[in-house]
Enzyme design. Structure first.
Site, short mmCIF file in Angstrom:
data_model
loop_
_atom_site.label_atom_id
_atom_site.label_comp_id
_atom_site.label_asym_id
_atom_site.label_seq_id
_atom_site.Cartn_x
_atom_site.Cartn_y
_atom_site.Cartn_z
N PHE A 22 47.92 54.60 33.41
CA PHE A 22 47.90 55.99 33.88
C PHE A 22 48.18 56.08 35.37
O PHE A 22 48.08 55.09 36.11
CB PHE A 22 46.53 56.64 33.61
CG PHE A 22 45.38 56.01 34.37
CD1 PHE A 22 45.09 56.39 35.68
CD2 PHE A 22 44.58 55.05 33.78
CE1 PHE A 22 44.05 55.82 36.39
CE2 PHE A 22 43.53 54.47 34.49
CZ PHE A 22 43.26 54.85 35.79
N GLU A 67 46.72 58.89 38.37
CA GLU A 67 45.69 59.93 38.45
C GLU A 67 45.54 60.42 39.88
O GLU A 67 45.30 59.63 40.80
CB GLU A 67 44.36 59.34 37.95
CG GLU A 67 43.31 60.37 37.59
CD GLU A 67 42.14 59.70 36.85
OE1 GLU A 67 42.32 59.30 35.67
OE2 GLU A 67 41.06 59.56 37.45
N ASN A 108 44.11 41.00 35.31
CA ASN A 108 44.58 40.11 34.22
C ASN A 108 45.37 38.98 34.86
O ASN A 108 46.61 39.00 34.85
CB ASN A 108 45.49 40.87 33.24
CG ASN A 108 44.74 41.69 32.23
OD1 ASN A 108 43.54 41.92 32.36
ND2 ASN A 108 45.43 42.14 31.20
N HIS A 149 36.35 45.65 35.49
CA HIS A 149 37.60 46.30 35.92
C HIS A 149 37.60 47.78 35.58
O HIS A 149 38.60 48.47 35.82
CB HIS A 149 38.81 45.61 35.31
CG HIS A 149 39.10 45.96 33.88
ND1 HIS A 149 38.14 45.96 32.89
CD2 HIS A 149 40.26 46.31 33.26
CE1 HIS A 149 38.70 46.29 31.75
NE2 HIS A 149 39.97 46.52 31.93
N ALA A 153 35.38 50.98 32.92
CA ALA A 153 34.26 51.32 32.03
C ALA A 153 34.24 50.43 30.80
O ALA A 153 33.17 50.01 30.34
CB ALA A 153 34.36 52.79 31.62
#
Length: 495
Positions: free
Chosen positions: A218, A220, A344, A414, A416
């Site tokens: 995303f 934001e 990652n 990283h 929730a």
């Protein structure tokens, strides 16, 4: 049922390794968080801890079942490299762009709609989509793509793509090298793969630079709300955060290019295991590995570096394009990258006085002020920014590590973390309720309906996740980020 955890304090526990062989698993999370770990997540943690060469494993509060190893874990090994605890989206990352725009300039929903349109015209979303689908994006040739994959955010690459070169100083790693520390090794590796037609659509993959993809990725738009603590205010100044002004948070990785590299490596190492008659760790082929120093390990490290360089340039270009979009709608806008940080990736770091490969799978590095790795960076005294996305409704945060983060291999969660699988979320959540939730919080989004499998309620309670991090003494909050609009695609990820 008896809890498998041995409680240390409110937000810390440990999980004994199988047959109590070796160091136990460090678990960060309150009782509510621990009770949310399902059995698959626990089993994957135990499998990963008992895998060859693994000395440390940390389970963060956002942990949930993943590919071989849980998403939200940290795994250290001085002797082996594991693709699974890096994942298929090599160097999936977060970045934050701070702009000089006062929050009240985007109160008007019409302005926000224009901003959404200007951003989507430059940064396409969705599987397979790239520069062809965004009329105002940058065009990347195959040759420039090779340069980006082998050099990362070098001065030459940044200048060619219209990215401010100084932003590279605010990258966790602006460039990744081959297994032997050389750029030439990456050129040789990529040339060899292309010569054997491993990338027949290489140029198309390079044309995904500057795009989000699908799934949980995303962009934001945020309003920064600084913490009132004087020390955190001083830290925010070092980070470049500005109270009650607009910022932009991005989440994406190495797109289809990284996915191909990772999938090829899984198949190659699985074939290696079968050829030599080796047992998969805990019978799970997703935990294939390569002993360091072998040709198989070298090949994986080279491919991981290629994917990581692509992801770095992808984020830098997205931020440049987002800034350009804001400047189109709100002339006079300026912007500075706060930080770019991955979740990652595997890196060589010191763990318990031993040089190890620290694999962070859905986990974020958390070096405090004074850490040797931050020497000669803007964050040597404070610690680097930690960018933690929650969800649009409940907000996100920027944190900074404390020295106690050493007990989690200098790592935190990283984000929730999911509490519902995508199919489950689609079955039990109501689309009208999800969209009404965004409307009542005055948060706009680019699609007709918000992707229901990405709804806030598909994720863990972010407040409880943050409470776990703070109660464990790992990090402290520098600011909150309040969402004003979201760029996200409803389609599945292609990475």
């Amino acid at each position: 049922m008896t809890s498998p955890f041995h409680i240390i304090n409110e937000a810390e526990a440990f999980l004994p390794a199988r047959d109590n062989k070796g160091k136990p698993i460090t678990v960060i999370g309150t009782e509510a968080i621990r009770n949310g770990f399902d059995q698959t997540c626990i089993d994957q943690a135990l499998n990963s801890r008992s895998a060859p060469g693994v000395t440390d494993l940390v389970l963060n509060p956002d942990a949930h079942a993943g590919y071989g190893a849980p998403v939200g874990c940290v795994m250290a090994s001085p002797t082996h490299i594991y693709p699974g605890p890096v994942g298929v989206d090599i160097k999936c990352s977060m970045s934050l762009l701070q702009m000089n725009i006062p929050a009240d300039e985007i109160v008007d929903r019409t302005v926000r709609r224009r901003l959404i349109e200007a951003i989507v015209a430059r940064t396409p979303t969705g599987p397979g989509r790239g520069q062809r689908e965004a009329k105002k994006s940058r065009r990347v040739s195959a040759d420039l793509g090779v340069q980006a994959c082998t050099e990362g955010a070098s001065k030459a690459v940044c200048e060619a793509l219209g990215i401010p070169p100084e932003w590279a100083l605010r990258c966790e790693d602006s460039q990744h090298y081959g297994h032997d520390g050389n750029v030439s090794t990456l050129h040789e590796r990529l040339d060899k793969m292309r010569a054997f037609n491993a990338f027949p659509n290489f140029e198309n993959k390079m044309m995904q630079l500057g795009s989000y993809g699908g799934g949980n990725h995303f962009g934001e738009c945020e309003v920064v709300q600084l913490d009132q603590d004087p020390t955190m205010r001083a830290t925010a100044e070092v980070f470049g955060l500005q109270d009650d002004r607009v910022a932009f948070l991005s989440h994406c990785g190495s797109r289809g290019f990284g996915n191909i590299l990772a999938q090829r490596q899984f198949k190659a190492l699985e074939g290696f295991f079968r050829t030599w008659g080796m047992d998969f760790p805990a019978g799970d082929k997703q935990l294939v590995y390569a002993p360091l120093g072998t040709p198989e390990a070298d090949a994986y490290l080279d491919d991981m570096a290629l994917g990581a360089n692509f992801a770095t340039v992808n984020h830098m270009l997205i931020n440049a394009l987002v800034l350009e979009a804001f400047q189109e709608v709100l002339p006079g806008t300026t912007g500075q990258l706060v930080y770019f940080i991955s979740h990652n990736i595997a890196r060589q770091e010191v763990v318990d006085n031993q040089l190890s490969w620290v694999h962070r799978k859905g986990a974020t590095r958390a070096f405090p002020g004074g850490h040797h790795a931050l020497k000669d960076t803007p964050f040597a005294a404070t610690g680097h920014p930690i960018l933690l996305p929650g969800n649009p409704r409940d907000g996100s945060v920027v944190m900074v590590a404390k020295p106690e983060a050493v007990k989690s291999c200098y790592s935190v969660n990283h984000g929730a973390g999911r509490c519902m699988g995508r199919k489950h979320a689609t079955r039990v959540l109501d689309q009208k309720t999800v969209d009404a939730d965004f409307e009542s919080n005055d948060i706009l989004f680019n699609s007709r309906q918000y992707p229901i499998d990405e709804a806030p309620n598909a994720y863990k309670d972010f407040k409880e996740v943050l409470r776990s991090v703070e109660a464990a003494g790992l990090a402290q909050q520098v600011c909150k980020l309040k969402a004003r609009f979201v760029i996200k695609d409803a389609a599945e990820a292609d990475d």
